[in-house]
Design a protein around this motif. Structure first.
Motif, short mmCIF file in Angstrom:
data_model
loop_
_atom_site.label_atom_id
_atom_site.label_comp_id
_atom_site.label_asym_id
_atom_site.label_seq_id
_atom_site.Cartn_x
_atom_site.Cartn_y
_atom_site.Cartn_z
N LEU A 47 0.83 -1.19 0.00
CA LEU A 47 0.00 0.00 0.00
C LEU A 47 0.87 1.24 0.00
O LEU A 47 1.78 1.37 0.81
N MET A 48 0.58 2.16 -0.93
CA MET A 48 1.31 3.42 -0.98
C MET A 48 0.54 4.53 -0.26
O MET A 48 1.10 5.28 0.53
N ALA A 49 -0.76 4.60 -0.57
CA ALA A 49 -1.53 5.70 -0.02
C ALA A 49 -3.02 5.41 -0.13
O ALA A 49 -3.46 4.60 -0.95
N THR A 50 -3.76 6.08 0.73
CA THR A 50 -5.21 6.03 0.72
C THR A 50 -5.72 7.37 0.21
O THR A 50 -5.34 8.43 0.74
N SER A 51 -6.57 7.31 -0.81
CA SER A 51 -7.07 8.51 -1.46
C SER A 51 -8.53 8.71 -1.09
O SER A 51 -9.36 7.83 -1.30
N ASN A 52 -8.85 9.86 -0.52
CA ASN A 52 -10.21 10.17 -0.12
C ASN A 52 -10.74 11.34 -0.92
O ASN A 52 -10.06 12.37 -1.03
N GLU A 53 -11.93 11.20 -1.45
CA GLU A 53 -12.52 12.22 -2.29
C GLU A 53 -12.66 13.52 -1.52
O GLU A 53 -13.19 13.55 -0.41
N GLY A 54 -12.12 14.57 -2.09
CA GLY A 54 -12.27 15.90 -1.52
C GLY A 54 -11.31 16.23 -0.39
O GLY A 54 -11.42 17.32 0.19
N SER A 55 -10.40 15.33 -0.08
CA SER A 55 -9.44 15.64 0.98
C SER A 55 -8.05 15.12 0.60
O SER A 55 -7.90 14.44 -0.41
N LYS A 56 -7.08 15.45 1.42
CA LYS A 56 -5.71 15.03 1.12
C LYS A 56 -5.54 13.53 1.32
O LYS A 56 -6.16 12.92 2.19
N ALA A 57 -4.65 12.97 0.51
CA ALA A 57 -4.38 11.55 0.63
C ALA A 57 -3.57 11.26 1.89
O ALA A 57 -2.84 12.13 2.39
N THR A 58 -3.70 10.05 2.36
CA THR A 58 -2.89 9.58 3.50
C THR A 58 -1.83 8.63 2.97
O THR A 58 -2.16 7.61 2.37
N TYR A 59 -0.58 8.95 3.21
CA TYR A 59 0.53 8.18 2.67
C TYR A 59 1.08 7.21 3.71
O TYR A 59 1.15 7.53 4.90
N GLU A 60 1.52 6.06 3.26
CA GLU A 60 2.16 5.09 4.14
C GLU A 60 3.59 5.55 4.44
O GLU A 60 4.19 6.32 3.69
N GLN A 61 4.09 5.04 5.54
CA GLN A 61 5.45 5.40 5.94
C GLN A 61 6.43 5.02 4.85
O GLN A 61 6.38 3.91 4.30
#
Lengths: 114, 111
Positions: free
Chosen positions: A46-60
């Motif tokens: 997993l690289m990152a979680t992408s949420n519509e309308g907000s900033k993505a959450t990146y893995e360490q």
């Protein structure tokens, strides 16, 4: 059904250029999409979680300034690999999350950086 | 951090055999477990999804079991066929929705 598409399916670019990969959920809306990377003979990471309308959450360990993610609509997330280098060559796969919590995966994008 | 291990890494069997693929995970606090199939250079095809409250799921010749307390799952493939040749991935979902994948078992079914 639940279909997720990715474009392009493969791309070859020169070192230093930027590449954009699109992930689309074709028959459902997805507020959350995920980006994974898979190196040869390795598992998906997993690289990152992408949420519509907000900033993505990146893995360490994943550089957010290098891997730009935009999730501007409920059916589209994009991953831009900026200033790509040969070590970024990999298989990039996205998935889209349905309300049932089941993830549906795209066919993947093979990136080769020369 | 959740660690997912799959054994064996590779398996070659003659057509018609029944076979078992194994998956283990370190943190039993999972939401669900999925088995996927991946063909060379391709994306993932979901085979079976087992919710944490379930013990097994079946689809055609495939049966997957889940023992959450021991951190194990098995995928049973009955009467294997050459078309079953692929890499089989086990993935565990934790509370954050993301999936943690094992490295996969590469299966070759010979005619």
């Amino acid at each position: 059904g639940a279909v997720v598409s990715q474009h392009p399916s493969w791309v070859i670019c020169k070192s230093g250029t930027s590449v954009k990969i699109e992930c689309r959920s074709l028959d459902f809306q997805a507020t959350t999409m995920f980006w994974y990377r898979q190196f040869p003979k390795q598992s998906l990471m997993l690289m990152a979680t992408s949420n519509e309308g907000s900033k993505a959450t990146y893995e360490q360990g994943v550089e957010k300034d290098k891997f730009l993610i935009n999730h501007a609509s409920l059916t589209l997330s994009t991953l831009t690999v900026t200033s790509a280098h040969p070590e970024d060559s990999s298989f990039y796969i996205c998935s889209a999350l349905k309300t049932s919590r089941e993830q549906f995966f795209g066919p993947g994008t093979r990136l080769t950086v020369l | 951090k959740q660690e997912v291990t799959q054994i064996p890494a590779a398996l070659s069997v003659p057509e018609g055999e029944n076979l078992v693929l194994n998956c283990s995970f370190t943190d039993s606090a999972i939401y669900n477990l999925q088995w996927f199939r991946q063909d060379p250079g391709k994306g993932l095809t979901s085979l079976l999804l087992i919710q944490s409250s379930q013990r097994e799921q079946t689809s055609g010749r495939l049966n997957a079991s889940l023992d959450k307390s021991s951190g194990r799952s098995t995928l049973y493939i009955a009467a294997s066929q050459p078309g079953d040749s692929a890499t089989y991935l086990c993935a565990v979902e934790d509370s954050g929705y993301a999936l943690n994948f094992g490295k996969g078992t590469s299966l070759l079914v010979t005619p």
